[in-house]
Design a protein around this motif. Sequence first.
Motif, PDB file in Angstrom:
ATOM      1  N   MET A   1      18.422 -21.755 -30.671  1.00 58.42           N
ATOM      2  CA  MET A   1      17.335 -21.041 -30.900  1.00 58.42           C
ATOM      3  C   MET A   1      16.044 -21.741 -30.209  1.00 58.42           C
ATOM      4  SD  MET A   1      17.634 -19.616 -34.761  1.00 58.42           S
ATOM      5  CE  MET A   1      17.490 -21.201 -35.401  1.00 58.42           C
ATOM      6  N   SER A   2      16.200 -22.832 -29.319  1.00 55.17           N
ATOM      7  CA  SER A   2      15.368 -23.495 -28.836  1.00 55.17           C
ATOM      8  C   SER A   2      14.139 -23.815 -29.871  1.00 55.17           C
ATOM      9  CB  SER A   2      14.656 -22.739 -27.642  1.00 55.17           C
ATOM     10  OG  SER A   2      14.038 -23.624 -26.944  1.00 55.17           O
ATOM     11  N   ILE A   3      13.079 -23.799 -29.305  1.00 52.50           N
ATOM     12  CA  ILE A   3      11.663 -24.205 -30.117  1.00 52.50           C
ATOM     13  C   ILE A   3      11.061 -22.921 -30.481  1.00 52.50           C
ATOM     14  CG2 ILE A   3      11.386 -26.588 -29.550  1.00 52.50           C
ATOM     15  CD1 ILE A   3       9.621 -24.108 -27.789  1.00 52.50           C
TER      16      ILE A   3
ATOM     17  N   TYR B   1      20.412 -13.709 -36.535  1.00 52.73           N
ATOM     18  CA  TYR B   1      21.147 -14.197 -35.454  1.00 52.73           C
ATOM     19  C   TYR B   1      23.183 -14.208 -35.816  1.00 52.73           C
ATOM     20  CZ  TYR B   1      23.376 -16.393 -31.225  1.00 52.73           C
ATOM     21  OH  TYR B   1      23.936 -16.752 -30.334  1.00 52.73           O
ATOM     22  N   PHE B   2      23.170 -14.621 -36.970  1.00 51.11           N
ATOM     23  CA  PHE B   2      24.576 -14.562 -37.616  1.00 51.11           C
ATOM     24  C   PHE B   2      25.138 -13.118 -37.974  1.00 51.11           C
ATOM     25  CE2 PHE B   2      26.990 -14.272 -41.506  1.00 51.11           C
ATOM     26  CZ  PHE B   2      28.347 -14.558 -41.134  1.00 51.11           C
ATOM     27  N   PHE B   3      24.306 -12.364 -38.547  1.00 51.81           N
ATOM     28  CA  PHE B   3      24.434 -10.923 -38.604  1.00 51.81           C
ATOM     29  C   PHE B   3      24.785 -10.007 -37.467  1.00 51.81           C
ATOM     30  CE2 PHE B   3      22.906 -11.977 -43.061  1.00 51.81           C
ATOM     31  CZ  PHE B   3      24.075 -11.452 -43.767  1.00 51.81           C
ATOM     32  N   TYR B   4      23.999 -10.447 -36.548  1.00 57.02           N
ATOM     33  CA  TYR B   4      24.119  -9.837 -35.189  1.00 57.02           C
ATOM     34  C   TYR B   4      25.529 -10.112 -34.613  1.00 57.02           C
ATOM     35  CZ  TYR B   4      23.716  -8.901 -30.035  1.00 57.02           C
ATOM     36  OH  TYR B   4      24.056  -8.641 -28.883  1.00 57.02           O
TER      37      TYR B   4
ATOM     38  N   LEU C   1      14.344  -9.492 -26.429  1.00 64.89           N
ATOM     39  CA  LEU C   1      13.891 -10.644 -27.438  1.00 64.89           C
ATOM     40  C   LEU C   1      15.096 -11.453 -27.287  1.00 64.89           C
ATOM     41  CD1 LEU C   1      12.226 -11.638 -29.528  1.00 64.89           C
ATOM     42  CD2 LEU C   1      13.587 -10.681 -31.091  1.00 64.89           C
ATOM     43  N   LEU C   2      16.546 -11.340 -27.459  1.00 64.65           N
ATOM     44  CA  LEU C   2      17.530 -12.083 -27.156  1.00 64.65           C
ATOM     45  C   LEU C   2      17.692 -12.762 -25.858  1.00 64.65           C
ATOM     46  CD1 LEU C   2      20.385 -10.632 -29.527  1.00 64.65           C
ATOM     47  CD2 LEU C   2      18.790 -12.317 -30.025  1.00 64.65           C
ATOM     48  N   GLY C   3      17.354 -11.900 -24.710  1.00 67.31           N
ATOM     49  CA  GLY C   3      17.155 -12.291 -23.509  1.00 67.31           C
ATOM     50  C   GLY C   3      16.146 -13.416 -23.395  1.00 67.31           C
TER      51      GLY C   3
END
Length: 432
Positions: A78-80, A133-136, A58-60
């Motif tokens: 995070m793009s669109i 994303y922050f918690f990751y 997912l992140l990739g």
Amino acid sequence: MFETFRNAWKIADLRKKLLFTLFIVIIFRIGAAIPVPFIDADSLKALMEDMSANSSNLLGYFNMISGGGLEKATLFAMSITPYINASIIIQLLTVAIPPLERMAKEGEEGRKRIAQITRYTTIALGLIQATAYFFYLKQSDILVYDEGGALVFSAFVIILVLTAGSALMMWLGEQINDKGIGNGISILLFAGIVSRGPSMVMQLYQYLQLGGQYYILVPVVVIIFILIIAFIVLMTDAERRIPVQYAKRVVGRKMYGGQSTHIPVKVNMSGVLPIIFASSFLSIPSTIDMFVNQTPGGFWDGFFNAFSPSGALYAILYFLLIIFFSYFYVSIQYNPIEMANNLKKNNGAIPGIRPGKPTSDFISRIISKVVLIGALFLGVIAILPIVFGALTGMGGLSLGGTSILIVVGVAIETVRQIESQMLMRHYKGFLE
């Protein structure tokens, strides 16, 4: 294609639109280089090297469509993706919720209200995604802040900046729609993916330096890349035409109807959406794996390894889910009964098929066969990088899959839009 752009450049109005679109793309690339504060970009890039090498994670996947902005922790990291997810959700809810369905049928005013709802949903999803994303980042010890209350402040800044970046990209895409050429969101996706091209060339060069079998494999990769583009262009233009004959009718002293036409059924009706749905669904286990500490050799360790993006089980499920989501998307977008009723109301009929239920059944059978061909096409394109990487050991190449499909599709659609606008400006009309 280059001839089309050269001819469009000679027209002042189209030249302004092309320059405006290029200006928005430049702003997007500048924003993709502005770092978000309180994040150690070097540590994040080292952590995501394997993820960026595999866009099925997912992140990739987010990193791929953001043009590498996620691994660099930039403003447009995070793009669109929040806007794409919001558009898909609202589109599905429009079919399921009657008030939204009525709103969609109210013409231009209804579409504006739905667009406004989509914007609010985009901001909400962007806020949720930025928080996750922050918690990751916090769990991975990548944040840079002082002890004490600075953690709360850094969380506020990171989440707010990432959410604002998503909202800004949505606004940039809408500006392209209003004043530029092509679909704004697609153009930004295109720019983000194409920006990853130099890194792919460098990877091929590094493989070539290893020598041995790679002297053969690297040219094979280039040839397959060209063949994939040609295959995508062929399947994008392919369609099944259902013949339609309209009956003649006399109104006063004039006769109307009597012409023969057809209903075009595109082979790839759902575009790249089934691949996005399937990859998002299958990325859930690998994404959960990033937040869970499991015992080596235990049950969860084996479970997450089974869903590894480079494994055979993942490729099989990926292929089957693409077929399922292709049928699912077409089923909510096309209603054979409504199409048959519209033909009947306009005195139209398919030769050899009786009006009413036989017509709807015939259209349904045609659509099912065409969707199967399109789904198999998407499935082959999607799993080709997995199979090629498993056979050759050349991982980390964006060979096929969502990236090439988006790039080729956007290029074809943009050229068609330019050609239509050129045709409109050169049409003299019946007065001349």
